[in-house]
Each structure stands twice: as structure tokens, then as C-alpha cells.
Enzyme design. Structure first.
Site, short mmCIF file in Angstrom:
data_model
loop_
_atom_site.label_atom_id
_atom_site.label_comp_id
_atom_site.label_asym_id
_atom_site.label_seq_id
_atom_site.Cartn_x
_atom_site.Cartn_y
_atom_site.Cartn_z
N HIS A 129 -0.88 -4.45 7.01
CA HIS A 129 -2.11 -4.74 7.83
C HIS A 129 -1.57 -6.86 8.00
CE1 HIS A 129 -3.97 -0.85 6.99
NE2 HIS A 129 -3.04 -0.65 7.86
N ASP A 157 -0.14 -0.23 14.02
CA ASP A 157 0.11 -1.39 14.32
C ASP A 157 -0.99 -1.32 15.41
OD1 ASP A 157 2.58 -1.45 12.57
OD2 ASP A 157 3.42 -0.52 14.30
#
EC number: 6.3.4.4
Length: 428
Positions: free
Chosen positions: A41, A13
Site C-alpha cells: 500500500h 492495486d
């Protein structure tokens, strides 16, 4: 450079999708080399936001070849859902723009079922799996009982493999866990449909990618998750089931180590992780809540709130060492604007000794007390900064500390989610 890696330097992340999208502008080929649709993403282009899970971030450019490597475990249902989603946003996806390794392993319905059953059976010792069948698919790969894409598109081979494998899986599901058996015909017919849709995309990607490198084309290898989630070097067992570090590129895309020229580690200006596991710099107070809300720290794939903490330079130094990082790209430094004081971890105190590495033992890592160095914060919003000199002096000092401690330069700084909120400080 002709071949370079973008990978996560923390617990995932970190903003790899945005950075890959930014760097892909000058690339010819973008390759995913590990993981599956457990990755998430987010890329913002203009006013549009794209959420990607399996397909490489280069797909948002019209002139890039995008590759799903053999190190990826492929869920055909998830793939075609993502293709439909992207096409609904005006992104064209054809076999000229996307190719899939014939050696990639296929996620089957029984993988998802077993993922959920096993996680529930762990009770309070669950590892936080996404339940998408990633781990069980990699397990079958290592047990040599998996079904590959090349098997799926050969009807007779698929039929035989599915019969043998499903018989075993159904016994485990019903006799060990008390679940319901899966229907052979239902799976067979569903996946035959996927096989025909997959066929035009399937190639020997190692041949193609190596030829591109030999021809001097720019090839970008896009990682998923992060270094501390690596199956070997992560906080085991709270890790993913694949190799997320630079070495994973070679086995996950079929290229030799000498082909790789640069490796960029993506790191947030603070630290986050999802799910369970030790987190030395975790903030369990109002500051942690503030960072979470301001940074919108909720998972793309799961929606789970991320745990937030101060920047851990021990982790970044470990990532730089393991993957031979040539530079860092630091994201979300804009999130920290408004904090009077910032802390960065420069070491751990373990059993009375000071260490500067991440110990293998989960028990030892849980005992580690972070040693902090404090920095003055900055009040100014830096979302409009477009060059290094636009950054506040204290933000520059913060970035310099990352470079000095890790002995790795910071080449890129991101001050927001959009493409134009990115500044290249030096060549990667």
C-alpha cells in the site's frame, strides 16, 4: 456506522492504502484481516510517501489503534523491518498503537524456501507468487502444523513445534526438491529474538475489537489484494491464499457478520492485474502502454509492471454481489484524462451467449470476449478537482455508468495520490 470494510474490487492495486488512510481519519481502530507482507500500500501525506506491507494504514495517524488480525500470516522479520522503516520517517510505533493477534500464524524461513522451490518447479505453469512464504504458511495453517504467534512467545511450545515441523520440511526440501536443509539452531535463535520483541504487542484482538464496536467506536477493516484474487471467488489458481472478500473479515478478525454495517469496494477507473491469468479487457497495444506509464502501474512489493486494460464492469458487479458492497470508491480517474474515447466492458460473449458474471472455469474466462460500450473522454486534467461539480461532464457520465450497471453507488472519487485529492460524494 461503527464497523465498515475497505476492500479491493478488482485484482488488487486499486488504491486501498490511500482510501484506508483517507477514511481512517474518522476511525478509532484500523484492522488488517488477511494476507501478509505480499500486500503493498502506498500512502502520500503532504510531501512524504509511505510504503506499507503489513502494518495497517491507520498507523499514519497518532490517535488510532492498529490491529493485525488472526487472518494475517506474519513474517516477524518483515514486520520489524517495516517498523524500523516507519520510525525512520518519524512514525511512532508502540504497543499502545499497534496490537497483533495471538492467533496469527507465523511465516518461517522454510515457508519462503518452499515458496521459491515450488514456484520454480512449476516451470511455465508458475502462478506468480511473490516468494514471501504466504501460500506455504496458509497451507500449514490448514494442515494444522503451523506455528502461531501464541506458540512463538512460549519458548517450550515453540521449541517442540519447530523441531517436529522442521524435520518434515527439511525432508521435503532435500529429498523431494534437492535443496539444502535448514539449520534448526539458527532458526530457533533468530525467532526467539523476534518472540521477545513481539511479546508486548500480542493480544486477543477479537476481544478488543468487539469491545470497541460495542462501545460505539468506529472500526475500519482494511483488506489486501482484491476480490478477483480471493482463494474461492478469484481466478483460481492465479489467486492469493486467503479470503479477500467481506466474509474474510469475520474469520480474520474474530467479529460476527452482524457487526459490519458498510462495505466499500475500491476500484480503479480502469483495470490492472499482476502476473498470469485471464484478463478479458487487457490492452496489448500503445493505449495499454500509455495507461501503464501515466498511471505508474508498477507493483509496490514486487516492482513488476502491471497489465492494464479497460474498466470491466462485470468484475465490479461480481464484487458488489459477493461482498454486499454498499458503495464504490473510484480511484485514478485522473489517469484517463487525455484519451479521446474510453471503453467499458458491460458483458462477456462466451460460446455464443452473453453473460454478466465471472465464470469459475479459467478456460471459460479465457474464452470470454468483452462487450464494450464507448464513452467520450475528457482532455482536462482533473487533479485539482475537489468536488463532484469540478469534474468534466464526461467523467461524471463515466461514473454514473458504474453506478447504473453495478446497482451500487459511487461514494468517493480520487483524482490523485494525496489525501486532499479525494472527494466524498455521498456517505459510504
Amino acid at each position: 456506522m461503527s464497523a465498515f470494510i475497505v476492500l479491493g474490487a478488482q485484482w488488487g492495486d486499486e488504491g486501498k492504502g490511500k482510501m484506508t488512510d483517507y477514511l481512517a481519519e474518522n476511525a478509532d481502530v484500523v484492522v488488517r484481516f488477511q494476507g501478509g507482507n505480499n500486500a503493498g500500500h502506498t500512502v502520500v501525506v503532504g510531501e512524504k510517501e509511505y510504503k506499507l506491507h503489513l502494518i495497517p494504514s491507520g498507523i499514519l495517524y497518532n490517535d488510532k489503534l492498529n490491529v493485525i488480525g488472526n487472518g494475517v500470516v506474519l513474517d516477524p522479520k518483515a514486520l520489524f523491518e517495516e517498523i524500523n522503516y516507519l520510525e525512520s520517517l518519524g512514525v511512532e510505533i508502540t504497543p499502545d498503537r499497534l496490537i497483533i493477534s495471538d492467533r496469527a500464524h507465523v511465516i518461517m524461513p522454510y515457508h519462503r524456501v518452499l515458496d521459491g522451490i515450488k514456484e520454480r518447479a512449476r516451470g511455465n505453469k508458475d502462478i506468480g507468487t511473490t516468494g514471501k512464504g504466504i501460500g506455504p504458511s496458509y497451507t500449514d495453517k490448514m494442515e494444522r502444523s503451523g506455528i502461531r504467534v501464541c506458540d512463538l512467545i512460549h519458548k517450550e511450545v515453540f521449541e517442540e513445534n519447530l523441531k517436529e515441523t522442521l524435520e518434515v520440511k527439511n525432508k521435503i526440501i532435500t529429498e523431494v526438491f534437492g535443496g539444502e536443509a535448514l539449520d534448526y539452531n539458527e532458526i530457533y535463535n533468530e525467532y526467539l529474538g523476534y518472540a521477545e520483541k513481539l511479546r508486548p504487542f500480542v493480544k486477543d484482538i477479537s476481544v478488543i475489537v468487539n469491545k470497541k464496536i460495542k462501545d460505539g467506536k468506529e472500526v475500519l477493516f482494511e483488506g489486501a489484494q482484491g476480490t478477483l484474487l480471493d482463494i474461492d471467488y478469484g481466478t483460481y489458481p492465479y489467486v492469493t491464499s486467503s479470503s479477500t472478500i467481506a466474509g474474510g473479515v469475520c474469520i480474520g478478525a474474530g467479529v460476527g457478520p452482524t457487526a459490519i454495517t458498510n462495505a466499500v469496494g475500491i476500484a480503479k477507473a480502469y483495470t490492472t492485474r499482476v502476473g498470469k491469468g485471464p484478463f478479458p479487457t487487457e490492452l496489448l497495444d500503445s493505449t495499454g502502454d500509455w495507461v501503464r506509464e501515466k498511471g505508474h502501474e508498477f507493483g509496490v512489493t514486487t516492482g513488476r509492471a502491471r497489465r492494464c486494460g479497460w474498466l470491466d464492469l462485470v468484475i465490479l458487479k461480481t464484487s458488489a454481489r459477493i461482498s454486499g458492497l454498499t458503495s464504490f470508491a473510484v480511484t485514478k480517474i485522473d489517469t484517463l484524462a487525455g484519451l479521446d474515447t474510453l471503453k467499458v466492458c458491460t458483458g462477456y460473449r462466451l460460446n455464443g451467449e452473453i453473460i454478466d458474471y465471472v465464470p469459475a472455469s479459467l478456460e471459460d474466462l479465457a474464452k470470454c470476449e468483452p462487450i464494450y460500450e464507448e464513452f467520450e473522454g475528457w482532455d482536462d486534467s482533473i487533479a485539482n478537482a475537489r468536488c463532484y461539480e469540478d469534474l468534466p461532464e464526461n467523467a461524471i457520465k463515466y461514473l454514473k455508468k458504474i453506478e447504473d450497471f453495478t446497482e451500487t453507488k459511487v461514494s468517493i472519487v480520487s483524482v490523485g495520490p494525496k489525501r486532499d485529492q479525494t472527494m466524498m460524494i455521498s456517505e459510504i
